[in-house]
Design a protein around this motif. Structure first.
Motif, short mmCIF file in Angstrom:
data_model
loop_
_atom_site.label_atom_id
_atom_site.label_comp_id
_atom_site.label_asym_id
_atom_site.label_seq_id
_atom_site.Cartn_x
_atom_site.Cartn_y
_atom_site.Cartn_z
N PRO A 121 2.12 -13.23 -1.07
CA PRO A 121 0.66 -12.51 -0.91
C PRO A 121 -0.55 -12.99 -0.57
N LYS A 122 -0.70 -14.49 -1.51
CA LYS A 122 -2.59 -13.94 -0.71
C LYS A 122 -2.67 -14.74 0.60
N ALA A 123 -1.56 -15.14 1.44
CA ALA A 123 -1.86 -15.35 2.95
C ALA A 123 -1.22 -13.85 3.83
N SER A 124 -0.67 -13.24 3.16
CA SER A 124 -0.62 -12.30 3.66
C SER A 124 -2.22 -10.59 3.24
N LEU A 125 -2.52 -10.79 2.40
CA LEU A 125 -3.56 -10.57 2.49
C LEU A 125 -4.96 -10.65 2.53
N ALA A 126 -4.91 -11.98 3.25
CA ALA A 126 -6.18 -12.44 3.13
C ALA A 126 -6.23 -11.79 4.95
N HIS A 127 -5.39 -11.83 5.45
CA HIS A 127 -5.39 -10.80 6.95
C HIS A 127 -6.41 -10.21 6.45
N PHE A 128 -7.07 -8.95 5.98
CA PHE A 128 -7.39 -8.10 5.76
C PHE A 128 -9.18 -8.38 5.52
N LEU A 129 -9.50 -10.21 5.30
CA LEU A 129 -10.85 -10.07 4.84
C LEU A 129 -11.19 -11.97 5.75
N PRO A 130 -11.36 -11.93 7.04
CA PRO A 130 -11.43 -13.48 6.70
C PRO A 130 -12.38 -14.23 6.28
N GLN A 131 -12.39 -14.88 6.49
CA GLN A 131 -13.03 -16.53 5.23
C GLN A 131 -14.36 -16.82 5.83
N GLY A 132 -15.57 -16.14 5.32
CA GLY A 132 -16.97 -16.39 5.38
C GLY A 132 -17.99 -14.98 6.14
N THR A 133 -17.20 -14.29 6.04
CA THR A 133 -17.35 -12.91 6.31
C THR A 133 -18.32 -12.32 5.19
N PRO A 134 -20.05 -12.25 5.90
CA PRO A 134 -21.27 -11.15 5.15
C PRO A 134 -20.51 -10.46 3.98
N THR A 135 -21.15 -10.58 3.49
CA THR A 135 -21.00 -9.57 2.25
C THR A 135 -20.93 -7.76 2.36
N LEU A 137 -20.76 -6.44 5.26
CA LEU A 137 -19.19 -5.97 6.45
C LEU A 137 -17.88 -6.41 5.46
N ILE A 138 -17.86 -6.29 4.37
CA ILE A 138 -17.10 -6.56 3.62
C ILE A 138 -15.53 -5.60 3.72
N PRO A 139 -16.45 -4.18 3.59
CA PRO A 139 -15.59 -2.76 2.68
C PRO A 139 -15.25 -2.44 4.90
N MET A 140 -15.83 -3.04 5.89
CA MET A 140 -16.21 -2.00 7.01
C MET A 140 -14.74 -2.87 7.82
N LEU A 141 -14.73 -4.88 7.44
CA LEU A 141 -13.12 -5.22 7.75
C LEU A 141 -12.62 -4.79 7.38
N ILE A 142 -12.68 -4.79 6.25
CA ILE A 142 -10.83 -4.69 5.06
C ILE A 142 -10.73 -2.93 5.85
N ILE A 143 -11.23 -2.23 6.20
CA ILE A 143 -10.92 -0.58 6.65
C ILE A 143 -10.31 -1.32 7.82
N ILE A 144 -11.05 -1.43 8.87
CA ILE A 144 -10.16 -2.58 10.67
C ILE A 144 -9.63 -2.62 10.74
N GLU A 145 -9.01 -3.36 9.52
CA GLU A 145 -7.61 -4.52 9.32
C GLU A 145 -7.00 -3.94 9.21
N THR A 146 -7.38 -2.56 8.21
CA THR A 146 -5.74 -1.90 7.65
C THR A 146 -5.79 -1.37 8.85
N ILE A 147 -6.84 -0.37 9.80
CA ILE A 147 -6.22 0.26 10.07
C ILE A 147 -5.11 -0.21 11.75
N LEU A 149 -3.69 -3.66 11.00
CA LEU A 149 -2.27 -3.08 10.68
C LEU A 149 -1.23 -2.06 10.34
N PHE A 150 -1.68 -0.60 10.45
CA PHE A 150 -0.86 0.19 10.91
C PHE A 150 -0.28 0.81 12.16
N ILE A 151 -1.55 -0.02 12.72
CA ILE A 151 -0.66 0.84 14.34
C ILE A 151 -0.21 0.16 15.09
N GLN A 152 0.47 -1.17 14.57
CA GLN A 152 1.63 -2.32 15.58
C GLN A 152 2.22 -1.32 15.49
#
Length: 226
Positions: A121-135, A137-147, A149-152
């Protein structure tokens, strides 16, 4: 003669009943069970192809991912045989229907995601937020990665549908042009007929390649989550 270009993509009916289940079962007749002692040449070729595909596709997977080998091999054989059968005259290609392709893509994609959430679970959830992301940009990146994922699964289904449909439409257009030119100019008609033959050979390759691409992408999703 078809009333419009898309009439060939309408599933045929017999006495008001859809023939799609029968058409989907037809590929099973192409793969016969090998005899115990002396398989024939077709069965030897099938065994060789299955072993080759299994070796190439499963070499990158872990022990957990290799448990999906039977499902992935069955998937690529089903899609390839269905695409090839659809190239026969007066036939129907189920993979031109987006609903069927979504029915294959969504459960397989969901299975890989659920497997990743259960096993790591930790590695899977880590894909939503890359390491070192500025604070900020965190909400925007989570939304983009979630979208993304569901587009796949949608991208899987649309890619297969678009490639198979485009090839069939092009063959239908060139075939209609060949028949129309046959009574006008034999020379031009023979040229278009040659183009149609070359396009048919190309579509044979596309039918197999698209089955491989669809299964390979599912295999990559499984690799990321297993």
């Amino acid at each position: 003669m078809n009333k419009n270009l898309f009439a060939s993509f309408i599933c045929p009916n017999i006495m008001g009943l859809s023939t799609l289940p029968i058409i989907i079962m037809l590929p099973c007749l192409m793969f016969t069970a090998p005899k115990r002692w002396l398989p024939n040449r077709i069965q030897i070729l099938q065994i060789w192809l299955i072993r080759l595909i299994t070796k190439q596709m499963m070499s990158m997977h872990s022990k957990l991912g290799r448990t999906w080998s039977l499902m992935l091999i069955s998937l690529i054989l089903f899609i390839a045989s269905t695409n090839l059968l659809g190239l026969l005259p007066y036939s129907f290609t189920p993979t031109t229907q987006l609903s069927m392709n979504l029915g294959m893509a969504i459960p397989l994609w969901m299975g890989t995601v659920i497997l990743g959430l259960r096993k790591k679970p930790k590695a899977s959830l880590a894909h939503f937020l890359p390491q070192g992301t500025p604070t900020p940009l965190i909400p925007m990146l989570i939304i983009i990665e979630t979208i993304s994922l569901f587009i796949q699964p949608i991208a899987l289904a649309v890619r297969l549908t678009a490639n198979i449909t485009a090839g069939h439409l092009l063959m239908h257009l060139i075939g209609s042009a060949t028949l129309a030119l046959a009574s006008i100019n034999i020379m031009i008609s023979s040229i278009t007929f040659t183009i149609l033959l070359l396009l048919t050979i190309l579509e044979l390759a596309v039918a197999i390649i698209q089955a491989y691409v669809f299964t390979l992408l599912v295999s990559l999703y499984l690799h990321d989550n297993s």
